[in-house]
Design an enzyme around this catalytic site. Structure first.
Site, PDB file in Angstrom:
ATOM      1  NE  ARG A 271      -4.168  -1.660   0.241  1.00 45.89           N
ATOM      2  CZ  ARG A 271      -4.276  -2.715  -0.564  1.00 45.89           C
ATOM      3  NH1 ARG A 271      -3.336  -2.952  -1.476  1.00 45.89           N
ATOM      4  NH2 ARG A 271      -5.316  -3.518  -0.489  1.00 45.89           N
TER       5      ARG A 271
ATOM      6  CG  HIS B 108      -3.147  -1.157  -6.895  1.00 46.45           C
ATOM      7  ND1 HIS B 108      -3.587  -0.517  -5.771  1.00 46.45           N
ATOM      8  CD2 HIS B 108      -3.112  -2.472  -6.564  1.00 46.45           C
ATOM      9  CE1 HIS B 108      -3.809  -1.400  -4.805  1.00 46.45           C
ATOM     10  NE2 HIS B 108      -3.510  -2.600  -5.276  1.00 46.45           N
TER      11      HIS B 108
HETATM   12  C1  GLV Z   1      -4.853  -5.616  -3.779  1.00 42.85           C
HETATM   13  O1  GLV Z   1      -4.307  -4.588  -3.630  1.00 42.85           O
HETATM   14  C2  GLV Z   1      -5.340  -6.467  -2.732  1.00 42.85           C
HETATM   15  O2  GLV Z   1      -5.315  -6.085  -1.553  1.00 42.85           O
HETATM   16  O3  GLV Z   1      -5.784  -7.564  -3.044  1.00 42.85           O
END
Ligand code: GLV
Length: 311
Positions: free
Chosen positions: A226, A274
């Site tokens: 994150r 991401h």
């Molecule tokens: C992606 O970021 C997840 O937490 O699966």
């Protein structure tokens, strides 16, 4: 009849998930939250970063299933203590993330990147080999994702350490460090630092000026957990000062990353949007379907989020 409500994103995305669940469980009622709001009362919700309005519309939910591994997108203050939240375990994500880590390691070691440049100039030049012992890797987080990342890099011959919250036996061939007291020793031997930690109050900002300074010189950071794990300015400073050679970042404080964020144009920072581990619809839905069936039969269901740990 069992009713499942889907609240994972856009109406189109909800519909795609609903279609997969309808195939898996033709005898369940599958509804999309964007269409039914509070008019249908569901037993279970399948969510990704749900709006708190979902919990107001659906106060009777028996359990919530998060389609990702990280549950930091759920506002637990809005979910009654009696309602369990389960997260997806692996479901095809771990192997993607291990591959992403390998990509990051080869960026760090410059194993392949120079050849793209050489090709432009039709330059046939073999570079010095990589000595893996010069590239010890440290993996922060050792759940299913961290284990796969560590395993793959170990198989590729890199020295691997891991850092976990609480002590446990070291996996074979891997140095295990734990807790705040183990962090410095771990960092000092992690030339390539890979973050797959859950985001909790304890881990927020864990990659900062002080921790980056403890990495070996010419280090490299890979973040696939994150954004708020990293203090952005501290990372940029550690690179600009020459202490680190660069970073591969998949996650950010604010996503999408703001157009004027300095990461975009930094020559030593590699950005992806991401995508290091995306939830694959079919295996994820299959796993959630199995969890719900177990739940309905009062059998144990794995992946329960412990609220005090947030994973
Ligand atoms: C992606 O970021 C997840 O937490 O699966």
């Amino acid at each position: 009849m069992t009713t499942l409500i889907i609240a994972v994103g856009s109406p189109e995305s909800n519909q795609r998930w609903a279609t997969v669940f309808s195939q898996l469980a033709p005898d369940w009622q599958i509804v999309c939250w964007d269409k039914v709001g509070s008019t249908v009362k569901a037993d279970f919700a399948v969510v990704w970063r749900p709006s708190t309005q979902l919990f107001q519309d659906q106060p009777q939910l028996r359990a919530i299933f998060n389609v990702g591994a990280g549950v930091d997108g759920i506002d637990f203050t809005q979910v009654p203590e009696t309602v369990p939240v389960y997260r997806v375990e692996d479901a095809g994500m771990a192997v993607q993330m291990a591959e992403y880590a390998v990509h990051g390691v080869s960026l760090a070691t410059q194993r392949f990147a120079p050849y793209a440049e050489q090709q432009q100039h039709k330059n046939w030049k073999q570079r010095d080999p990589i000595y893996r012992h010069e590239w010890p890797v440290g993996v922060m987080g050792y759940g299913q994702i961290g284990q796969k990342v560590a395993q793959v890099l170990q198989l590729l011959g890199y020295p691997v350490s891991v850092w976990v919250r609480s002590d446990r036996p070291s996996p074979e061939g891997i140095d295990l460090f734990s807790g705040p007291q183990g962090l410095s020793d771990f960092l000092e031997q992690s030339r390539i630092l890979i973050n797959v930690l859950p985001l909790t109050e304890e881990t927020r900002g864990i990659i900062n000026k002080a921790s980056l300074a403890q990495l070996p010189a010419q280090g490299f950071v890979i973040n696939m957990a994150r954004g708020p794990h990293i203090v952005d300015e501290d990372l940029i400073e550690a690179i600009d000062s020459g202490h680190l050679t660069g970073a591969l970042l998949d996650v950010f404080h604010v996503e999408p990353l703001a157009q004027d964020h300095p990461f975009w144009s930094h020559p030593a920072i590699h950005i992806t949007p991401h995508i290091s581990g995306v939830s694959l619809r079919e295996p994820t839905a299959q796993q959630i379907h199995s969890k719900i069936k177990a739940f309905l039969q009062s059998e144990p269901v794995s992946g329960l989020v412990e609220r005090d740990r947030m994973y």
